[in-house]
Structure formats: C-alpha cells, structure tokens
Enzyme design. Structure first.
Site, PDB file in Angstrom:
ATOM      1  N   ARG A  18     -65.459  28.635  68.303  1.00 30.65           N
ATOM      2  CA  ARG A  18     -66.154  28.742  69.464  1.00 30.65           C
ATOM      3  C   ARG A  18     -65.193  27.567  70.402  1.00 30.65           C
ATOM      4  NH1 ARG A  18     -71.789  26.469  68.610  1.00 30.65           N
ATOM      5  NH2 ARG A  18     -70.682  25.324  67.146  1.00 30.65           N
ATOM      6  N   ASN A  36     -72.756  30.845  67.679  1.00 26.70           N
ATOM      7  CA  ASN A  36     -72.680  31.368  66.201  1.00 26.70           C
ATOM      8  C   ASN A  36     -74.065  31.899  65.971  1.00 26.70           C
ATOM      9  OD1 ASN A  36     -70.431  29.974  65.401  1.00 26.70           O
ATOM     10  ND2 ASN A  36     -71.457  28.259  64.770  1.00 26.70           N
TER      11      ASN A  36
END
Length: 89
Positions: A18, A36
């Site tokens: 990320r 996620n």
C-alpha cells in the site's frame, strides 16, 4: 482519463504494497484508493491517463518484495472530483 478497480493476488500484504503504491501513484499524479482485504489480497482503485496507469502497474511488478501472481482489472466510471490517492485501513 480512465479508472480501474484492480484486485491483486500474491505476496501483496506485509511487504509495503500500500505504501509503495501510494508513492508511485503520487509520483505519477494518479488518484484512487488502496486497501488490504481479509482474504490476503489487495484492492486498488486507480485513476489517470493510460500511460501513467501502465507505469504504475509496471513499477509495482518490478518491486523486490512484492510478488503479484495475478491482477484482475475492471474499468470503472471516472470520479472527476477525486483529487488524491489514499491508503484505506
């Protein structure tokens, strides 16, 4: 201008995916979100010009720690008012 929803599968959690995606998106002036999922995958919405989106995906694929086994890309409607790329969660 295009917008895609992308589901990444592979070694994509616990490897800085990320954060790395945000650095790349910011550098390429792309907008969207990344998060996620509970199943170990990562979902991303990415928006910008096709060349920048291609470069975004290429840079993610060339990361030493991230291993993308597959990415399913679905074109979505552009969100004109979206101004940045955000990490969710």
């Amino acid at each position: 201008m295009k917008r895609y929803e992308i589901l990444f599968k592979g070694r994509v959690q616990g490897v800085g995916f990320r954060y790395t995606s945000k650095l790349i998106a910011d550098k390429l002036n792309l907008t969207g979100t990344v998060e996620n999922l509970n199943d170990g995958n990562v979902k991303c919405f990415i928006q910008g010009n096709d060349d920048s989106i291609y470069r975004f995906l290429n840079e993610l694929n060339n990361n030493l720690f991230i291993i993308i086994d597959s990415c399913k890309k679905i074109e979505r409607e552009v969100i004109e008012e979206e101004k940045c790329y955000k990490i969710i969660g």
